[in-house]
Design an enzyme around this catalytic site. Structure first.
Site, PDB file in Angstrom:
ATOM      1  N   LYS A 210     -24.290 -37.067  44.202  1.00 57.07           N
ATOM      2  CA  LYS A 210     -25.608 -37.180  43.895  1.00 57.07           C
ATOM      3  C   LYS A 210     -26.219 -37.930  42.775  1.00 57.07           C
ATOM      4  CE  LYS A 210     -29.910 -36.495  43.068  1.00 57.07           C
ATOM      5  NZ  LYS A 210     -30.897 -35.928  43.645  1.00 57.07           N
ATOM      6  N   CYS A 264     -35.628 -38.188  37.949  1.00 53.80           N
ATOM      7  CA  CYS A 264     -34.513 -38.410  38.663  1.00 53.80           C
ATOM      8  C   CYS A 264     -33.772 -39.630  38.273  1.00 53.80           C
ATOM      9  CB  CYS A 264     -34.791 -38.167  40.132  1.00 53.80           C
ATOM     10  SG  CYS A 264     -35.765 -36.887  40.887  1.00 53.80           S
TER      11      CYS A 264
HETATM   12  N1  SAJ Z   1     -38.788 -48.711  41.617  1.00 51.84           N
HETATM   13  C1  SAJ Z   1     -38.863 -50.060  41.233  1.00 51.84           C
HETATM   14  N2  SAJ Z   1     -38.486 -50.700  42.054  1.00 51.84           N
HETATM   15  C2  SAJ Z   1     -37.988 -50.395  43.333  1.00 51.84           C
HETATM   16  C3  SAJ Z   1     -37.998 -49.111  43.810  1.00 51.84           C
HETATM   17  C4  SAJ Z   1     -38.393 -48.160  42.880  1.00 51.84           C
HETATM   18  O1  SAJ Z   1     -39.207 -50.321  40.151  1.00 51.84           O
HETATM   19  O2  SAJ Z   1     -37.467 -51.235  44.270  1.00 51.84           O
HETATM   20  C5  SAJ Z   1     -39.227 -47.491  40.324  1.00 51.84           C
HETATM   21  C6  SAJ Z   1     -40.250 -46.565  41.042  1.00 51.84           C
HETATM   22  O3  SAJ Z   1     -41.564 -47.264  40.829  1.00 51.84           O
HETATM   23  C7  SAJ Z   1     -40.295 -45.361  40.045  1.00 51.84           C
HETATM   24  C8  SAJ Z   1     -38.381 -45.321  40.177  1.00 51.84           C
HETATM   25  O4  SAJ Z   1     -38.045 -46.656  40.564  1.00 51.84           O
HETATM   26  O5  SAJ Z   1     -40.556 -45.536  38.819  1.00 51.84           O
HETATM   27  C9  SAJ Z   1     -38.088 -44.042  41.021  1.00 51.84           C
HETATM   28  O6  SAJ Z   1     -38.682 -44.332  42.283  1.00 51.84           O
HETATM   29  P1  SAJ Z   1     -38.002 -44.025  43.574  1.00 51.84           P
HETATM   30  O7  SAJ Z   1     -38.896 -43.949  44.685  1.00 51.84           O
HETATM   31  O8  SAJ Z   1     -36.765 -45.071  43.934  1.00 51.84           O
HETATM   32  O9  SAJ Z   1     -37.084 -42.607  43.668  1.00 51.84           O
HETATM   33  P2  SAJ Z   1     -37.554 -41.266  43.038  1.00 51.84           P
HETATM   34  O10 SAJ Z   1     -37.185 -41.033  41.697  1.00 51.84           O
HETATM   35  O11 SAJ Z   1     -39.116 -40.689  43.534  1.00 51.84           O
HETATM   36  O12 SAJ Z   1     -36.347 -40.196  43.850  1.00 51.84           O
HETATM   37  C10 SAJ Z   1     -35.233 -40.372  43.916  1.00 51.84           C
HETATM   38  C11 SAJ Z   1     -34.488 -40.587  45.186  1.00 51.84           C
HETATM   39  N3  SAJ Z   1     -33.315 -40.998  45.230  1.00 51.84           N
HETATM   40  C12 SAJ Z   1     -32.764 -42.269  45.784  1.00 51.84           C
HETATM   41  O13 SAJ Z   1     -33.633 -43.031  46.461  1.00 51.84           O
HETATM   42  C13 SAJ Z   1     -31.321 -42.547  45.813  1.00 51.84           C
HETATM   43  C14 SAJ Z   1     -34.565 -39.399  46.010  1.00 51.84           C
HETATM   44  O14 SAJ Z   1     -33.988 -39.456  47.428  1.00 51.84           O
HETATM   45  C15 SAJ Z   1     -33.976 -38.194  45.110  1.00 51.84           C
HETATM   46  O15 SAJ Z   1     -33.874 -36.789  45.927  1.00 51.84           O
HETATM   47  C16 SAJ Z   1     -34.648 -38.086  44.033  1.00 51.84           C
HETATM   48  O16 SAJ Z   1     -34.442 -39.196  43.245  1.00 51.84           O
HETATM   49  C17 SAJ Z   1     -33.911 -36.899  43.158  1.00 51.84           C
HETATM   50  O17 SAJ Z   1     -34.723 -35.864  43.153  1.00 51.84           O
HETATM   51  O18 SAJ Z   1     -32.983 -36.966  42.480  1.00 51.84           O
END
Ligand code: SAJ
Length: 406
Positions: A210, A264
């Site tokens: 995870k 996360c």
């Molecule tokens: N972000 C970027 N660039 C990208 C993608 C995301 O800057 O290309 C940023 C977003 O704007 C945000 C952050 O990253 O600030 C996180 O966003 P996210 O959509 O990537 O993820 P979370 O935090 O909403 O959810 C993540 C997910 N993990 C993965 O995709 C590996 C989700 O599946 C998990 O269950 C969750 O963390 C968790 O609870 O751990």
């Protein structure tokens, strides 16, 4: 209907505990959700929700109306106990961020008096390696007569905020047991609502898997954020560069932004760094690169503001990502607050997804911000912002951290 109806106690009714409890209840299990927040308990018992997540209100209402879901402040006896409490980090030695397991420990101590022979205890909270064994040890310290008779497993949640209900059903599920019996029991339970594959392993491997998933994403976003700095220095468009590089069949670069937020991805990699500080050099550097991005954005605004006397700075977006209302660890919120303190100019903040009583400063309508701003700082790619007419902002200084106002 499940073959075997269980009584399930879910500790923690937040973004993971509440959807999981409601899902199990709608599959016929008798579920008691437990939370220390009395307001949340009362709201849920009235069939409503205290957090924002698409369709969760419908699921909770139907679970409560069926009589299968109740919420309370204290646990009871049951068959399975699920721990879905927060695992934040705490600052340690000024710099290294160490996991704060106090909620997991407190929830384990709270269920210990209610455990019986044959019970299954599942840790769903994202946790550093070894935490499931810690949970087991706390139980055995308090109830030594249950040695070998209570089973523990780690089944990390992996759902994406904004798509929790779909991903709860469709995603593959890792289950890490501390015994064969724990694995068998956990598999039976998750099969009652999970259509994805159930992947069995030991608890330590499940814990690390995870953490690795979120660290993988953090490292890849850090690469994109570093590229945005390099491109800015060289006068090259980062969005076009990434789009072109991604046309290679084996390249898939993520998108830069104002930083990484949420509870996360901005947190979990530290659990690896604090367990293996000498080895986790890349993971640590990625965290530092992403954490440094808000400061870089702030300095960009400062540089652009120099040509104005008291510029009006319109800030678009406060949440940690698009089309949600969640501001936890949000880099956009951090930037707006630091801008307000900086005296670079007058800040007009705007976020159509955020209620005005949720922030300690005034919020403005998008049309007013677009009319008044000298500098427009786009921080979140909410749909309302991606649809802005380029003609309306052609005379403004635009700093677009998400690359959507092109
Ligand atoms: N972000 C970027 N660039 C990208 C993608 C995301 O800057 O290309 C940023 C977003 O704007 C945000 C952050 O990253 O600030 C996180 O966003 P996210 O959509 O990537 O993820 P979370 O935090 O909403 O959810 C993540 C997910 N993990 C993965 O995709 C590996 C989700 O599946 C998990 O269950 C969750 O963390 C968790 O609870 O751990």
């Amino acid at each position: 209907m499940p073959r075997e109806i269980q009584k399930i106690i879910v500790m923690g009714l937040g973004y993971i505990g509440l959807p999981t409890a409601s899902m199990l209840a709608t599959k016929g299990h008798q579920v008691l959700g437990v939370d220390v927040n009395e307001t949340a308990v009362n709201i849920i018992n009235s069939g409503r929700i205290h957090i924002v997540e698409p369709d969760l209100d419908i699921l909770v209402r139907s679970a409560v109306n069926s009589g299968n879901l109740r919420a309370a402040l204290l646990p009871e006896e049951g068959d399975t106990f699920i721990l879905a409490v927060p695992t934040p980090f705490k600052e340690e030695n000024g710099n290294l961020k160490a996991p704060d397991l106090s909620y997991v420990q407190a929830a384990t101590r709270a269920i210990a008096p209610f455990l019986r022979e044959g019970n299954l205890v599942i840790l769903e909270s994202t946790s550093p390696v070894g935490t499931t064994e810690v949970v087991e040890q706390i139980i055995l310290d308090l109830r030594p007569e249950l040695a070998g008779k209570v089973h523990c497993a780690h089944c990390p949640e992996r759902v994406l905020p904004g798509q929790i209900l779909r991903e709860l059903v469709d995603n593959d599920r890792i289950i890490g047991g501390t015994s064969k019996a724990a694995l068998a029991k956990a598999r039976t339970l998750y099969k009652t609502f999970c259509n994805g594959a159930i992947l069995e392993t030991d608890s330590r491997t499940a814990e690390l898997s995870k953490l690795v998933e979120n660290s993988f994403r953090d490292v890849n976003i850090a690469f994109a954020n570093e590229l945005s700095l390099i491109c800015d220095r060289l006068g090259v468009n980062v969005w076009e560069t990434i789009a072109l590089a991604n046309r290679h069949p084996r390249v898939n670069i993520l998108q830069p932004g104002p930083g990484v937020g949420g509870h996360c991805i901005a947190v979990d990699p530290w659990f690896i760094v604090s367990s293996a500080p000498a080895e986790a050099r890349l993971i640590r550097t990625a965290r530092e690169v992403n954490d440094a991005k808000p400061h870089w954005v702030l300095e960009k605004v400062r540089a652009k503001a120099q040509r104005f006397r008291d510029p009006i700075i319109g800030c678009l977006g406060l949440t940690f990502k698009a089309n949600i209302d969640d501001m936890r660890e949000s880099p956009s919120m951090d930037i707006v607050q630091r801008l307000r303190e900086s005296q670079i100019g007058t800040v007009l903040a705007c976020d159509p997804n955020v209620a005005s009583d949720k922030v300690p400063f005034p919020l403005f309508e998008l049309k007013d911000v677009l009319k008044q701003a000298d500098i427009l700082l786009l921080l979140v790619d909410h749909t309302e912002f991606t649809e802005i007419d380029p003609q309306m902002i052609k005379d403004k200084v635009v700093i677009d951290t998400k690359g959507v106002l092109r």
